[in-house]
Design an enzyme around this catalytic site. Structure first.
Site, PDB file in Angstrom:
ATOM      1  N   ASP A   1       7.174  14.438 -73.401  1.00  0.00           N
ATOM      2  CA  ASP A   1       7.923  14.600 -74.520  1.00  0.00           C
ATOM      3  C   ASP A   1       8.966  15.572 -74.503  1.00  0.00           C
ATOM      4  O   ASP A   1       8.695  16.736 -74.041  1.00  0.00           O
ATOM      5  CB  ASP A   1       6.563  15.060 -75.799  1.00  0.00           C
ATOM      6  CG  ASP A   1       7.092  14.724 -77.346  1.00  0.00           C
ATOM      7  OD1 ASP A   1       7.384  13.423 -77.350  1.00  0.00           O
ATOM      8  OD2 ASP A   1       7.326  15.477 -77.904  1.00  0.00           O
ATOM      9  N   ILE A   2      10.124  15.205 -75.023  1.00  0.00           N
ATOM     10  CA  ILE A   2      11.042  16.193 -74.981  1.00  0.00           C
ATOM     11  C   ILE A   2      10.921  17.223 -75.994  1.00  0.00           C
ATOM     12  O   ILE A   2      10.664  16.856 -77.182  1.00  0.00           O
ATOM     13  CB  ILE A   2      12.562  15.547 -75.241  1.00  0.00           C
ATOM     14  CG1 ILE A   2      12.997  14.596 -74.117  1.00  0.00           C
ATOM     15  CG2 ILE A   2      13.559  16.535 -75.196  1.00  0.00           C
ATOM     16  CD1 ILE A   2      14.144  13.769 -74.402  1.00  0.00           C
TER      17      ILE A   2
ATOM     18  N   GLU B   1      11.676  10.112 -78.421  1.00  0.00           N
ATOM     19  CA  GLU B   1      11.651  11.079 -77.149  1.00  0.00           C
ATOM     20  C   GLU B   1      10.491  11.126 -76.603  1.00  0.00           C
ATOM     21  O   GLU B   1      10.410  12.003 -75.825  1.00  0.00           O
ATOM     22  CB  GLU B   1      12.017  12.323 -77.818  1.00  0.00           C
ATOM     23  CG  GLU B   1      10.909  13.144 -78.497  1.00  0.00           C
ATOM     24  CD  GLU B   1      11.022  13.036 -80.011  1.00  0.00           C
ATOM     25  OE1 GLU B   1      11.358  12.031 -80.521  1.00  0.00           O
ATOM     26  OE2 GLU B   1      10.490  13.973 -80.767  1.00  0.00           O
TER      27      GLU B   1
END
Ligand code: MG
Length: 307
Positions: A178-179, A222
């Site tokens: 995950d960003i 994301e």
């Protein structure tokens, strides 16, 4: 998305037990297509499954050993060759023969003696259709924004790898990525910059695994996911660390992150092995997701594993 070595011309496989018949068809088509030939069923099946296999098969019916119907049946029974269109080329011109061929899933039927113009036109039609279908298939498994594989492709591959596991008793690892703090990034820099960031992160992640069998896909938003066949927990950690490092190295400025002055990712990993078996592919995914949650809770820009 890793792309295969491009070959500009479509490939036609001609199957006939008589070399003179092969020669007649090949001479009609060799200017426009790459030509493969086989005089026996076994060879035809082998060529059909090869790396750069045919986009179309021209098939004789009456052959010793294995006839054209049987070859066609086997091609249609095999997931890897099912989509290759088959045109029967034969002197049998009774309606019931044509019917049998078409019922087996043949795309078309050409009776001998044939007109060269008709053969060229029918081949062109089927090849164009095949190439269009291939393109649609490729697009449907690709993420439109980042051009890496999408969740649909990932789910297919995960199911395949999982079923392979139960037979071979190997390890399988999965990473969820995950960003970090992507929402404030989008809010402050705008969606255009957000999209650009997703593309750069996706491309950087995809460059990390070295084996062709490893799969990086956009899972949604994301979130990214990585499938690592035949990889133990230590191997998964190595890939995850490499990915975290790769994103740090991109240095995409993020003034609104409290993790670092640039874009970072968090990663969670899970491994199925004989020591730590998972009950299902879904369990493996959930374990990686839980580990990702731990990585985020623990300060982000880091990797956590389930074991
Ligand atoms: Mg024959």
């Amino acid at each position: 998305m890793r792309s295969d070595v491009p070959h500009t011309r479509a490939t036609v496989l001609i199957v006939d037990d008589q070399p003179t018949n092969i020669h007649a068809l090949a001479s009609l088509l060799k200017e426009d297509y790459r030509i493969l030939t086989a005089t026996r069923g076994e060879k035809a099946l082998e060529l059909a499954q090869a790396e750069q296999g045919p986009d179309l098969i021209l098939m004789d019916i009456v052959m010793p050993d294995m006839d054209g119907y049987e070859i066609c049946r086997r091609l249609k029974d095999n997931e890897a060759t099912r989509a290759i269109p088959v045109i029967f080329v034969t002197a049998l011109d009774h309606e019931k023969d044509e019917e049998e061929g078409l019922n087996l899933g043949a795309a078309d039927y050409i009776s001998k003696p044939f007109s060269p113009a008709v053969v060229r036109a029918r081949v062109r039609n089927q090849v164009n259709l095949k190439l269009k279908t291939d393109l649609l298939e490729k697009i449907s498994l690709q993420d439109g924004l980042t051009e890496i594989h999408n969740r649909r492709y990932f789910d297919q591959k995960l199911a395949e790898e999982w079923s392979r596991l139960s037979r071979n008793d190997q390890c399988l690892s999965l990473l969820m990525i995950d960003i970090d703090q992507f929402k404030p990034y989008n809010d402050h820099y705008g969606h255009g910059a957000g999209d650009d960031c997703l593309r750069r992160v996706a491309q950087a992640l995809e460059r990390v695994p070295v084996r062709a069998m490893d799969l990086v896909a956009r899972y949604g938003g994301e979130e990214f996911v990585v499938l690592l066949p035949e990889t133990d927990a230590q191997g998964a950690r190595h890939v995850a660390k490499g990915m975290i490092e790769a994103i740090n190295s991109l240095g995409i400025a993020h003034e609104y992150s409290d993790v670092a002055p640039h874009i970072t990712i968090s990663a969670g990993g899970a491994t199925h092995s004989t020591q730590h078996p998972k009950a299902s592919a879904e369990d493996l995914k959930e374990a990686a997701d839980t580990a990702l949650y731990q990585a985020k809770k623990n300060g982000r820009n880091q990797y956590r594993a389930d074991t």
